[in-house]
Design an enzyme around this catalytic site. Sequence first.
Site, short mmCIF file in Angstrom:
data_model
loop_
_atom_site.label_atom_id
_atom_site.label_comp_id
_atom_site.label_asym_id
_atom_site.label_seq_id
_atom_site.Cartn_x
_atom_site.Cartn_y
_atom_site.Cartn_z
CG LEU A 1 48.68 51.44 -15.66
CD1 LEU A 1 49.24 52.84 -15.91
CD2 LEU A 1 47.83 51.00 -16.83
CG HIS A 2 50.25 44.05 -16.95
ND1 HIS A 2 50.19 43.49 -18.19
CD2 HIS A 2 49.01 43.98 -16.43
CE1 HIS A 2 48.95 43.06 -18.40
NE2 HIS A 2 48.22 43.35 -17.35
CB ALA A 3 54.06 44.88 -20.75
CB SER B 1 52.11 50.28 -20.14
OG SER B 1 52.01 49.99 -18.78
CD GLU C 1 44.83 42.52 -15.99
OE1 GLU C 1 44.61 43.25 -15.02
OE2 GLU C 1 45.64 42.80 -16.87
#
Lengths: 326, 87
Positions: free
Chosen positions: B14-16, B19, B87
Site C-alpha cells: 500500500l504505497h501512495a 492508499s 505492478e
Amino acid sequence: MKEITVRDFFDAKKKDLALSLISEPQTLAKKINSPHVNRPGLALAGFLEIFAAERIQVFGETEVRYLQSLKEEDLLIRIREMFKLDIPCIIVSKGLSLPPIMEYLANDLNIALLSSRFATINLISHLSRYLQDIFALEKTIHANLVDVFGRGILLTGKSGIGKSECALDLIHRGHSLVGDDLITLRYIDDQLMGRPGRDFGYFMEIRGVGFVNVEHMFGIERTRTQKTIDMQIELMPWQDNMDYERIGFSDSYAEHLGVKIPIIYIPVSPGKNVSVIVEVAAINMILKGVGYDAAEDFNHKLHEEIRKKSMQKKIDNETKNSESKE
Amino acid sequence: MKQKTVRVKNKLGLHARPSALVVKAATKYRSDFFIEKEGTRVNGKSILGVMMLAAECGSVLELIVDGVDEDYLLEEIEGILNQDFGE
C-alpha cells in the site's frame, strides 16, 4: 488584427528610441500591423520575391553602406521598387545619413523615414519587445492576481467564493496585488503575463466593507503592474464527492491563450484559512522547482519501509522453514 | 458494524497511489472506516494514517466499517485492494 499608425508608434517611442523624423509629417499615417521587424538586406539588392513588406524595416550600417555603393540610377530603381511594396516605415540606426534621393522618394510615396541614435542590435531588440507587447494575444478573465513569494498566482472561482478576501489576506501577510476582479492575460515570450483589466488603480471590493484602495492602505510596495503567471488556484465550494488532490502527484493544467499552467483546486468552507494554503502551494511549487518534491519523497520513504518489511517476512519464513526441516 | 479480513495483493504494497485510491473511495461514504494491521488501527479516511501502515504485499488487514452505507463501502474497498495496479 490589431494595428497602430506609425504616428502612434513615433509618439510613444520617440524618447525611448531617440527617434527623429526625416520625412514630412504626413508620411506618419501608414499602419503597422506586424509584431516583427525586418532588415531588408537582400531586398535592396533586388530580391523581392520573399520580402516581409508589412514589417517595420530597419536599415543598419550594412544597408546604408550598400546603398552608398550603388550608382545613382540603380539606387533610384531599387528604392522605388521597395517603397512601392507598401512598407509601413523605415528606421535608420546609429543616426546614419541616407542618400538624399531616399528622403525625396519617401515623401513622394508617403513612407515615413525615421532615424534612431540606437545601435542596430539594440534598436531591433527594443523594437521587438515593444511590438510584441502591442500585438500580444490577450483575453480578460474574472480572477484575482497576486504575487506570492515572487510567484504569480491567479485566483479563480465563482463570484462570492472569496477570491478578493483571500487576496486581501495575502496582501496583509506581505504579498502583493496585481489586480482584483478583472485580469487581462497576455501571451508574451511563450509565457502568460497578467495585468489589471482596467487602469483605475489598485481598488478592491470587499463584501461588507465596500471599496478599499490597496495602494493607499498598504503602500505602493504591495502592488505590481504586471506579473508572469506561474499557477492557477481555483477556489470552490466544498463538495463531499469532489476528488480533491490528496498526495500531490497529479499534474492538472489550465490553458490560457495556448499556455499551460499548473492548476490546483482548493475547497473553501467557512473558517478555512485559504491564504495560508495559497502560500503553501506557492512554496511547494518553488521547492519542486529546485528539485524537492514532498509527495515523491514521502512515497519513496514509504516504499523503503514496505520493502524492509517484505524482506523481514521472507527471512522469518525461511528461518521457520529450515527450523521445521531440522 | 461489519468487519472483514483481507490480504494486500499488489506487489509493492500500500504505497501512495493505492492508499490515495482507498481514502478517496472511503471519503465518499458516510460510514466510519478503520483499517487495522498488527494491532495498529488507523482511520481509513486519513491518507497519512493509511500510508503509515506501510502494508506490504501479503500482509493481513482488518477492515472495520460502521454506518448506514457500510456494505457499499466495504465492497468498494475490497474491490480496490483486489487490484494489482499493474505492478
